[in-house]
Design a protein around this motif. Structure first.
Motif, short mmCIF file in Angstrom:
data_model
loop_
_atom_site.label_atom_id
_atom_site.label_comp_id
_atom_site.label_asym_id
_atom_site.label_seq_id
_atom_site.Cartn_x
_atom_site.Cartn_y
_atom_site.Cartn_z
N ARG A 154 0.54 -1.39 -0.13
CA ARG A 154 -0.45 0.21 0.13
C ARG A 154 0.72 1.10 0.40
N PHE A 155 0.37 2.11 -1.34
CA PHE A 155 1.47 3.12 -1.19
C PHE A 155 0.33 4.27 -0.75
N VAL A 156 0.07 5.56 0.04
CA VAL A 156 -0.92 6.29 0.22
C VAL A 156 -0.82 7.46 0.66
N LYS A 157 -1.27 8.60 0.36
CA LYS A 157 -1.56 9.41 0.15
C LYS A 157 -2.49 10.29 0.97
N GLY A 158 -2.86 10.48 2.60
CA GLY A 158 -4.28 11.05 2.27
C GLY A 158 -5.54 9.54 1.78
N LYS A 159 -6.61 9.88 1.73
CA LYS A 159 -7.35 9.52 0.89
C LYS A 159 -6.85 8.54 -0.49
N LYS A 160 -6.22 8.74 -0.74
CA LYS A 160 -5.58 8.06 -1.84
C LYS A 160 -4.44 7.26 -1.88
N GLN A 161 -5.00 6.11 -2.51
CA GLN A 161 -3.85 5.36 -2.69
C GLN A 161 -3.38 4.50 -4.34
N LEU A 162 -1.61 4.81 -4.75
CA LEU A 162 -1.46 4.08 -5.68
C LEU A 162 -2.32 2.57 -6.32
N LEU A 163 -2.81 2.58 -6.83
CA LEU A 163 -2.85 1.15 -7.83
C LEU A 163 -1.86 0.74 -8.69
N THR A 164 -1.15 0.98 -9.02
CA THR A 164 0.26 0.21 -9.96
C THR A 164 1.03 -0.43 -9.81
N THR A 165 0.83 -1.21 -8.39
CA THR A 165 1.57 -2.24 -8.12
C THR A 165 0.82 -3.24 -7.95
N PRO A 166 1.28 -4.67 -8.07
CA PRO A 166 0.77 -5.80 -7.86
C PRO A 166 0.14 -5.95 -6.50
N THR A 167 -0.91 -7.07 -6.49
CA THR A 167 -2.00 -7.11 -6.00
C THR A 167 -1.49 -7.50 -4.60
N TRP A 168 -0.41 -8.37 -4.95
CA TRP A 168 -0.34 -9.41 -4.28
C TRP A 168 1.67 -9.04 -4.84
N ILE A 169 2.28 -9.59 -3.91
CA ILE A 169 3.70 -9.52 -3.86
C ILE A 169 4.02 -10.82 -3.23
N THR A 170 5.11 -11.64 -3.44
CA THR A 170 5.09 -13.36 -2.84
C THR A 170 7.15 -13.13 -3.05
N ASP A 171 7.76 -14.08 -2.76
CA ASP A 171 9.25 -13.99 -3.18
C ASP A 171 9.49 -15.58 -4.31
N LEU A 172 8.21 -15.88 -4.53
CA LEU A 172 8.21 -17.15 -5.40
C LEU A 172 9.30 -16.32 -6.85
N THR A 173 10.20 -16.77 -7.26
CA THR A 173 10.83 -16.28 -8.73
C THR A 173 10.55 -17.43 -9.83
N ILE A 174 9.78 -16.83 -10.81
CA ILE A 174 9.57 -18.38 -12.19
C ILE A 174 10.66 -17.63 -13.30
N ASP A 175 11.36 -18.18 -14.18
CA ASP A 175 12.52 -17.73 -14.98
C ASP A 175 11.40 -16.63 -16.64
N GLY A 176 11.01 -16.03 -16.26
CA GLY A 176 10.03 -14.87 -18.06
C GLY A 176 9.25 -14.12 -17.38
N TYR A 177 9.18 -14.64 -15.54
CA TYR A 177 7.44 -13.84 -15.51
C TYR A 177 8.28 -12.79 -14.13
N ASP A 178 7.38 -11.88 -14.35
CA ASP A 178 7.87 -10.63 -13.37
C ASP A 178 6.82 -10.84 -11.93
#
Length: 253
Positions: A154-178
């Motif tokens: 969550r990146f929040v400024k007042g009532k505004k939240q950035l929606l450009t980040t992935p919804t879920w972040i994991t520590d999974l790494t799979i070749d060819g995918y971000d």
């Protein structure tokens, strides 16, 4: 009753109408196919011919693969597969046989449906689930064994939240995918009913979440968005549910 003159007039009108329809529909299509755009479309579609296998190719693939997968199963335990499972699999292999991971999943499912010791775990819905998966989805399912931590940044400024980040972040790494690809795949697997994906963190130890602060994607987002935005995250976890475990057991082994 229509006289001969009426019949002739009707015939002429019909011919004129057919000609107009032909001119409107067929000629433009022919022009497009003969144009540079049409040639580009034909060129783009041409490789697909090599991906659509004929029944003879499928039959050879199925027989040889099943012999290998069932060689440790006694002859007395091999049965005719249920057509509701076998027929859709063979049809699907016509256009997925070149995708090694999906092909293996179909063949594992078919082989297990022929094994009397496994047939109770096989369900027709699994054929449709594979149809809606790609290689990334399959790789993630293959990696899941237990509860795994994830966060919702969550990146929040007042009532505004950035929606450009992935919804879920994991520590999974799979070749060819971000991280965005993996986040979208987790959402798909949730929709397919194979995983539990939630922002309830109570099944995961707190120290498992510390690793996220060091992930490159988190570091880059913090660098780009703070101090203008305040950075926080919601803890969560994802894991195979009961259907997912059964699916993995019959489609990936």
């Amino acid at each position: 009753m229509i006289d001969e003159t009426g019949k002739e007039l009707a015939k002429q009108v019909t011919n004129d109408l057919v000609k107009d329809v032909y001119d409107d529909l067929v000629h433009p299509a022919a022009k497009v196919l003969g144009s540079t755009l049409g040639q580009a479309v034909n060129l783009a579609l041409a490789p697909l011919k090599g991906f659509i296998w004929g029944f003879d190719q499928i039959e050879i693939l199925v027989k040889s693969t099943l012999e290998n997968k069932l060689k440790k199963v006694g002859d007395e335990k091999i049965k005719t597969p249920d057509p509701i499972i076998a027929v859709p699999i063979i049809q699907s292999l016509q256009y997925t046989a070149n995708n090694v991971m999906l092909r293996e999943m179909y063949m594992n499912l078919l082989a297990n449906s022929m094994n009397v010791d496994m047939e109770k775990s096989v369900h027709p819905i699994y054929v449709n689930i594979i149809k809606q998966m790609n290689s990334l989805d399959a790789q993630i399912i293959n990696k899941l064994n237990t509860n795994m931590p994830t966060i919702c940044p969550r990146f929040v400024k007042g009532k505004k939240q950035l929606l450009t980040t992935p919804t879920w972040i994991t520590d999974l790494t799979i070749d060819g995918y971000d991280d965005y690809d993996i986040s979208a795949s987790l959402e798909r697997l949730k929709v397919l009913g194979l995983i539990t994906l939630t922002n309830l963190e109570w099944l995961i130890e707190d120290d498992k979440y510390y690793v996220f602060d060091t992930l490159p994607i988190i570091q880059k987002m913090i660098e780009n968005y703070t101090p203008e935005y305040e950075y926080t995250y919601v803890k969560g976890y994802y894991c195979l549910n009961e259907i997912g475990r059964s699916f993995k057991n019959v489609c990936l082994y």
